[in-house]
Design an enzyme around this catalytic site. Sequence first.
Site, PDB file in Angstrom:
ATOM      1  N   ASP A   1     -11.227   7.072 -52.617  1.00 36.02           N
ATOM      2  CA  ASP A   1     -11.606   6.246 -51.632  1.00 36.02           C
ATOM      3  C   ASP A   1     -11.817   4.785 -52.346  1.00 36.02           C
ATOM      4  O   ASP A   1     -12.714   4.499 -53.024  1.00 36.02           O
ATOM      5  CB  ASP A   1     -12.751   6.636 -50.961  1.00 36.02           C
ATOM      6  CG  ASP A   1     -12.992   6.303 -49.595  1.00 36.02           C
ATOM      7  OD1 ASP A   1     -11.984   5.660 -49.099  1.00 36.02           O
ATOM      8  OD2 ASP A   1     -13.434   6.938 -49.037  1.00 36.02           O
ATOM      9  N   ASP A   2     -11.303   3.714 -51.910  1.00 35.53           N
ATOM     10  CA  ASP A   2     -11.456   2.406 -52.381  1.00 35.53           C
ATOM     11  C   ASP A   2     -11.528   2.194 -53.842  1.00 35.53           C
ATOM     12  O   ASP A   2     -12.130   1.114 -54.355  1.00 35.53           O
ATOM     13  CB  ASP A   2     -13.188   2.162 -51.948  1.00 35.53           C
ATOM     14  CG  ASP A   2     -13.192   1.975 -50.366  1.00 35.53           C
ATOM     15  OD1 ASP A   2     -12.197   2.454 -49.624  1.00 35.53           O
ATOM     16  OD2 ASP A   2     -14.129   1.456 -49.928  1.00 35.53           O
TER      17      ASP A   2
ATOM     18  N   CYS B   1      -9.392   2.885 -44.656  1.00 31.01           N
ATOM     19  CA  CYS B   1      -9.298   4.298 -45.002  1.00 31.01           C
ATOM     20  C   CYS B   1      -8.376   5.073 -44.010  1.00 31.01           C
ATOM     21  O   CYS B   1      -7.110   5.375 -44.392  1.00 31.01           O
ATOM     22  CB  CYS B   1     -10.599   4.804 -44.707  1.00 31.01           C
ATOM     23  SG  CYS B   1     -11.646   4.426 -46.001  1.00 31.01           S
TER      24      CYS B   1
ATOM     25  N   HIS C   1      -8.885  10.944 -43.061  1.00 30.07           N
ATOM     26  CA  HIS C   1      -9.922  10.589 -42.786  1.00 30.07           C
ATOM     27  C   HIS C   1     -10.607  11.255 -41.704  1.00 30.07           C
ATOM     28  O   HIS C   1      -9.866  11.723 -40.761  1.00 30.07           O
ATOM     29  CB  HIS C   1      -9.790   8.850 -42.093  1.00 30.07           C
ATOM     30  CG  HIS C   1     -11.253   8.201 -42.055  1.00 30.07           C
ATOM     31  ND1 HIS C   1     -11.957   7.802 -42.805  1.00 30.07           N
ATOM     32  CD2 HIS C   1     -12.372   8.217 -40.981  1.00 30.07           C
ATOM     33  CE1 HIS C   1     -13.108   7.186 -42.524  1.00 30.07           C
ATOM     34  NE2 HIS C   1     -13.188   7.613 -41.119  1.00 30.07           N
TER      35      HIS C   1
ATOM     36  N   ASP D   1      -6.472   5.069 -51.538  1.00 29.59           N
ATOM     37  CA  ASP D   1      -6.188   4.611 -50.362  1.00 29.59           C
ATOM     38  C   ASP D   1      -6.070   3.002 -50.015  1.00 29.59           C
ATOM     39  O   ASP D   1      -5.171   2.560 -49.258  1.00 29.59           O
ATOM     40  CB  ASP D   1      -6.993   4.989 -48.967  1.00 29.59           C
ATOM     41  CG  ASP D   1      -8.425   4.711 -49.324  1.00 29.59           C
ATOM     42  OD1 ASP D   1      -8.867   4.255 -50.237  1.00 29.59           O
ATOM     43  OD2 ASP D   1      -9.118   5.157 -48.287  1.00 29.59           O
ATOM     44  N   HIS D   2      -6.715   2.422 -50.838  1.00 31.13           N
ATOM     45  CA  HIS D   2      -6.406   0.905 -51.113  1.00 31.13           C
ATOM     46  C   HIS D   2      -7.512   0.454 -51.923  1.00 31.13           C
ATOM     47  O   HIS D   2      -8.261   0.985 -52.825  1.00 31.13           O
ATOM     48  CB  HIS D   2      -6.861  -0.060 -49.662  1.00 31.13           C
ATOM     49  CG  HIS D   2      -7.985   0.620 -48.888  1.00 31.13           C
ATOM     50  ND1 HIS D   2      -9.252   0.536 -49.529  1.00 31.13           N
ATOM     51  CD2 HIS D   2      -8.254   1.544 -47.974  1.00 31.13           C
ATOM     52  CE1 HIS D   2     -10.333   1.088 -48.726  1.00 31.13           C
ATOM     53  NE2 HIS D   2      -9.598   1.817 -47.717  1.00 31.13           N
TER      54      HIS D   2
END
Length: 561
Positions: free
Chosen positions: A47-48, A86, A140, A336-337
Site C-alpha cells: 500500500d502506497d 487505493c 480495498h 497500488d501507487h
Amino acid sequence: MARPGALALGLAWLFGAVGIGAPRSAAAGQPGRPIPGGSNVLFIVVDDLRPALGSYGDMLVRSPNIDQLASRSVVFQNAFAQQAVCAPSRVSFLTGRRPDTTRLYDFNSYWRVHAGNYSTLPQYFKENGYITMSVGKVFHPGISSNHSDDYPYSWTIPAFHPSSEKYENTKVCRGKDGTLHANLICPVNVTEMPQGTLPDIQSTEEAIRLLNIVKESDSKFFLAVGYHKPHIPFRYPQEFLKLYPLENITLAPDPDVPKRLPSVAYNPWTDIRHREDVEALNISFPYGPVPKDFQRKIRQSYFASVSYLDMLVGKLLNALDDAGLSHNTIVVFTADHGWSLGEHGEWAKYSNFDIATRVPLMFYVPGITAPPFRPGQKLFPFIDPFAQVPRPAPAGKPKEMVELVSLFPTLADLAGLKVPPACPQPSFHVPLCTDGRSMLPYFPPIGGGPESNSGEGGEEEKSSSSAVAFSQYPRPGDVPEWDSDLPALQDIRVMGYSIRTADYRCTLWLGFNPSTFTANLSDIHAGELYFAASDPDQDHNMYNRVGSGSLKQKLCKVLEH
Ligand SMILES: *[C@@H]1O[C@H](CO)[C@@H](O)[C@H](O)[C@H]1NC(C)=O
Ligand SMILES: *[C@@H]1O[C@H](CO)[C@@H](O)[C@H](O)[C@H]1NC(C)=O
Ligand SMILES: *[C@@H]1O[C@H](CO)[C@@H](O)[C@H](O)[C@H]1NC(C)=O
Ligand SMILES: *[C@@H]1O[C@H](CO)[C@@H](O)[C@H](O)[C@H]1NC(C)=O
Ligand SMILES: *[C@@H]1O[C@H](CO)[C@@H](O)[C@H](O)[C@H]1NC(C)=O
Ligand SMILES: *[C@@H]1O[C@H](CO)[C@@H](O)[C@H](O)[C@H]1NC(C)=O
C-alpha cells in the site's frame, strides 16, 4: 487471533469436499525443470509504496530482502498505476480494466453492479483450478469489493484481515508527554500494542501458515498478500528508526509547489492533516508548507516503514523457500501507487505526477528470471535489515513504460493460461477481457537471467519502444478544496487524463460529466507537460510554452488507449 483456526478448518473442509487434498508425490515439480502444468503465484501488493528501494537505486533506504528478490527477478523501471488512490487502482489491476471501464474513481461502488460483471485476476486463476487466497489488503475493503473482498467470486476461502488492523487509527502512539495519541508518526514498542502485534506481522504469519497448508495439496495456488505499510499512519516497530538518523534525512529535492502548476493539478493532502501531531502544527490550507523539521520526520518514518515491510517480505520469501515452493512459484511484487514525500510541496498520492503513479514492479519466474534452481538451494534466505550488507546494483531493465492494468494478462501468460482477449470498445457487457496487454515481450530472453539487467543501453531501447502508460485523476473543481484529494463520483467536474512516454508526461484536465461518465475534449481546464530528460522531477510545466499547434496535439494524446 480467532480466525486462523477457522480458516484452517475451512481449507481442510474445502480440500475434502472437492477432493483435491491428496498429498503431492515427491516427484512433483522437480527443481530446475520447466514447471509441469504451470506455476503457483505469490502476489505481493504493498500500500502506497513508491520505488524507494535499494534495487531501484535509492541510496538511503535499506531493503535487502526485496533487493534480493529483485536480483532474481525482471524489474520494471517504469511501471505506472492507472489512478493514484487505493480502491480505484486495485479494482483496475485486479479486473484488468481502466478506471473509465470500472467506473470507480472513488471508494463507493462495486463494479459488478455499477459497471459490468467483470472477472478478476484471482477469479480467473480460481476458474482454472487454482486455490486462491487473499491475506491483508488486496482488494480495498468496503463497498468497492462488496464488503467481502469479492468473495466468493475471486477467492476459494474468505479473505483474511489481521485483527489488529482496527487499532490503526486509535490512540496508540506515545507522545513526548507520555500520553497516547492518534498520530501520523507512530514508532511503537510492539509488545505494548493492543494484542501485542501489528497488522502486517499478522498477515505475514497467516500467509506463511497458508503456504504450509497448500504445499501439501496437488492443486496450484494463487496467494495474494497485501501489506498495509508504508500507508499512513506510520505505525511500525520503533527499532527501525535506528536505520535512519534524522540528521541523515534530506528534504525532497523539490519541496515547493511548482510555480506553473495549475491549481486543478494540486491536491491538498487532507488525510495527514487530520492526525493529531499534524493538526497541532496548524498548517495552512491548501498549500502548507509543512515545517522543515517535520518534513524530515515524515520522510524518516516512511523509510523506516519500508524497512519494516522489507523485513516481513524477507520472512515470507524465506518461508516460501522452506516450504519447498520457490522452484514452482511465480512471485510478483508491486504496489497500488506511489506517494509524494514533499515533492511539489505535497504529502500524499492523489495526483498524476510520477511520484504518485510510479510503482515498483518485479516478477520472479522460476528457471527464467533466475538461474535454474538446485536441490537444497535457498533462493531467498532471510537478510537482517540491521546487518551491514553491500548496496545492491540497481537493476537496469526493462525500461519500457508498463501499466498495472497489464498485470492480469501478464500473470495469465506467465502461468501458461490463455491470455484474456483485448477489450472491445465499449466492453461493459464483456465479462472476460482486458484493457492491458501481456508484458512478456519485454522480458529479457529466457536464460538471460538477472545479469542481463545491468546494461545501461537506454538509448536504443528508448527509440525502439512505443510503449506508453496512461493514468487519470478526478477533481471536484479547478481550485483545491477539502475533497480535492478524493472527490465522490457525483462531485467530479474535471478529470485529469495523463500519458507518460519515455520522453515526457502530458496531462490534460478536461471537463467531466459524472452522470454520463464522459470527458469533454474541447473543455480543457488546464494542461501539464514535462520533459523527462530536462525535468525528471516534473517541476517545470511547459504546456503553455509549447504553443497551441500540432506539436502539443501530437504529444498529448491522453485518451488514445
Ligand atoms: C457475474 O459473474 C459471475 C461469474 O463470474 C456469476 O457467477 C454471476 O452469476 C454473474 N452475475 C450476474 C448478475 O450476471
Ligand atoms: C454483495 O453482497 C451481498 C451480501 O452478501 C449479496 O447479497 C450480493 O449478492 C452481493 N452482490 C453481488 C453482485 O454478488
Ligand atoms: C517494550 O515494552 C515492554 C513491555 O512494556 C518492555 O518490557 C520493554 O522493555 C519495552 N522495550 C523497549 C525497547 O522499550
Ligand atoms: C549518516 O551520514 C553519515 C555522514 O554521511 C554517515 O557516515 C553515516 O553512515 C550515515 N548513517 C546512516 C545510518 O546511514
Ligand atoms: C493557526 O494559524 C492561523 C493563521 O494561519 C492563525 O490565525 C491561528 O491563530 C493559528 N492557530 C493556532 C492555534 O496557532
Ligand atoms: C464541451 O465543452 C465545450 C467548451 O466548453 C462546450 O461548448 C460544449 O457545450 C461542451 N460539450 C458538452 C457535450 O458538454
